[in-house]
Design a protein around this motif. Structure first.
Motif, PDB file in Angstrom:
ATOM      1  N   ASP A  76       0.919   6.793  -7.049  1.00 50.34           N
ATOM      2  CA  ASP A  76       0.431   8.345  -6.597  1.00 50.34           C
ATOM      3  C   ASP A  76       0.735   9.148  -7.252  1.00 50.34           C
ATOM      4  N   ARG A 125       2.197   1.709  -3.299  1.00 54.88           N
ATOM      5  CA  ARG A 125       1.350   3.078  -4.349  1.00 54.88           C
ATOM      6  C   ARG A 125       1.344   4.435  -4.154  1.00 54.88           C
ATOM      7  N   ARG A 126       1.832   4.949  -3.171  1.00 51.29           N
ATOM      8  CA  ARG A 126       2.156   6.327  -3.047  1.00 51.29           C
ATOM      9  C   ARG A 126       3.142   7.019  -3.668  1.00 51.29           C
ATOM     10  N   ASP A 179       0.750  -1.311  -0.036  1.00 48.73           N
ATOM     11  CA  ASP A 179      -0.390  -0.196  -0.110  1.00 48.73           C
ATOM     12  C   ASP A 179       0.823   1.786   0.051  1.00 48.73           C
TER      13      ASP A 179
END
Length: 327
Positions: A287, A283-284, A280
């Protein structure tokens, strides 16, 4: 994923490459410091898992002659047509000067000149002339690749970032937090079509925060005291928080330097927690503008105790497929 994986002999990587593919990883990227060279692990991947994309992050611009670097890249591009990307960079005074006996002079110009030479040589052109940092006389690749590899440039600060945007096919970032990505990407300006932002991201997938932070502090003091990385983090705005680290290091106090790295810096630069939490956090980066997040897997107590089966399970849990076979 960064390859080769620590603690696993190259001869045993066939199973690891297969596990990466099952877990949904699309790419394997090598580095070149003082372990394996940048090309051998990728050549093995090309043979064992033809579906994986391959990349160097990075091959130093100083430690091979221009012709040899072009030949190494051309051979891998021929072995994996359309699936190889060549990342180059200046590297560091230690790697270049202390370990390879090459003068680390004018790193910006040398990297720029090697980039320009490779662009011509890998296109099958005869290169004959002088650059600012070296001269080449009538070099032509005997086996130019049918599909020349994209050329990516390792860059930290504005000058190299702008060079990447102007002349390369992508940029490779390293040792930055997800929140730092927009600062670096902004220097690229308007990116042309197909331009890639690659970032190596250090991941220590363990619930043992003490282990991850202790390891992270050692790595941070090793890397962020290198002048280029120190300047990079000053540019990113960490001068005040990292100044005690740099002062201790300059005074020869290695233990004090590591102790001075705050938890918040470790947690921003070395992702840790469960594999799912790490995924997770990765994923930053995506993004924030990273097209190719490249995990660099650090040792954990669980891996040390569990052996190959633990590594296979970890790869499955870290991968984009999240433990589900993408097939």
């Amino acid at each position: 994923m960064t390859v080769p994986l620590g603690g696993l002999p190259l001869a045993d990587h066939a199973a690891a490459y297969a596990a990466l593919r099952r877990a949904g990883f699309t790419d394997v990227w090598s580095s070149e410091v003082n372990g394996a060279d940048a090309f051998t692990p990728l050549a093995l991947a090309a043979a064992w898992q033809p579906g994986l994309r391959l990349g160097t992050a990075i091959a130093p611009a100083f430690t091979r002659g221009p012709g040899l670097l072009a030949m190494s890249a051309a051979a891998l591009a021929e072995a994996a047509p359309g699936r190889f990307a060549l990342g180059i960079g200046a590297s560091s005074p230690v790697v270049v000067g202390d370990w390879n006996a090459v003068a680390f002079d004018e790193p910006f110009k040398r990297t720029r000149d090697v980039l320009r030479f490779l662009r011509a040589a890998l296109a099958g052109q005869t290169v004959d002339g002088a650059y600012d940092t070296f001269a080449v006389r009538r070099f032509t690749l005997e086996r130019p690749p049918a599909v020349p590899p994209p050329l990516l440039l390792a860059a930290l600060r504005p000058g190299m970032l702008r060079l990447a945007a102007a002349e390369a096919d992508g940029v490779i970032l390293n040792w930055l937090a997800a929140d730092d990505v927009p600062t670096a990407v902004a220097e690229l300006g308007g990116r042309p079509d197909g331009f890639e932002v690659v970032a190596r991201i250090f991941v220590c997938p363990t619930p043992d925060a003490g282990h991850a932070r202790a390891l992270g502090r050692r790595l941070i003091t090793t890397y962020l005291t290198v002048p280029a990385y120190a300047a990079f983090h000053r540019w990113l705005g960490r001068a005040e928080i990292l100044d005690p680290v740099w002062r201790a290091w300059a005074a020869g106090d290695r233990r004090g330097a590591a102790a001075a790295v705050p938890d918040e810096v470790v947690d921003a630069l070395v992702l840790h927690g469960s594999p799912e939490q790490c995924r997770d956090q990765v994923r930053r980066y995506a993004d924030a503008g990273v097209d190719v997040p490249v995990l660099a897997l650090l040792p954990t107590p669980e891996l040390a105790a569990g052996g190959p089966a633990a590594l296979t399970d970890l790869i499955a849990r870290l991968g984009p497929a999240g433990g589900e076979d993408p097939a």
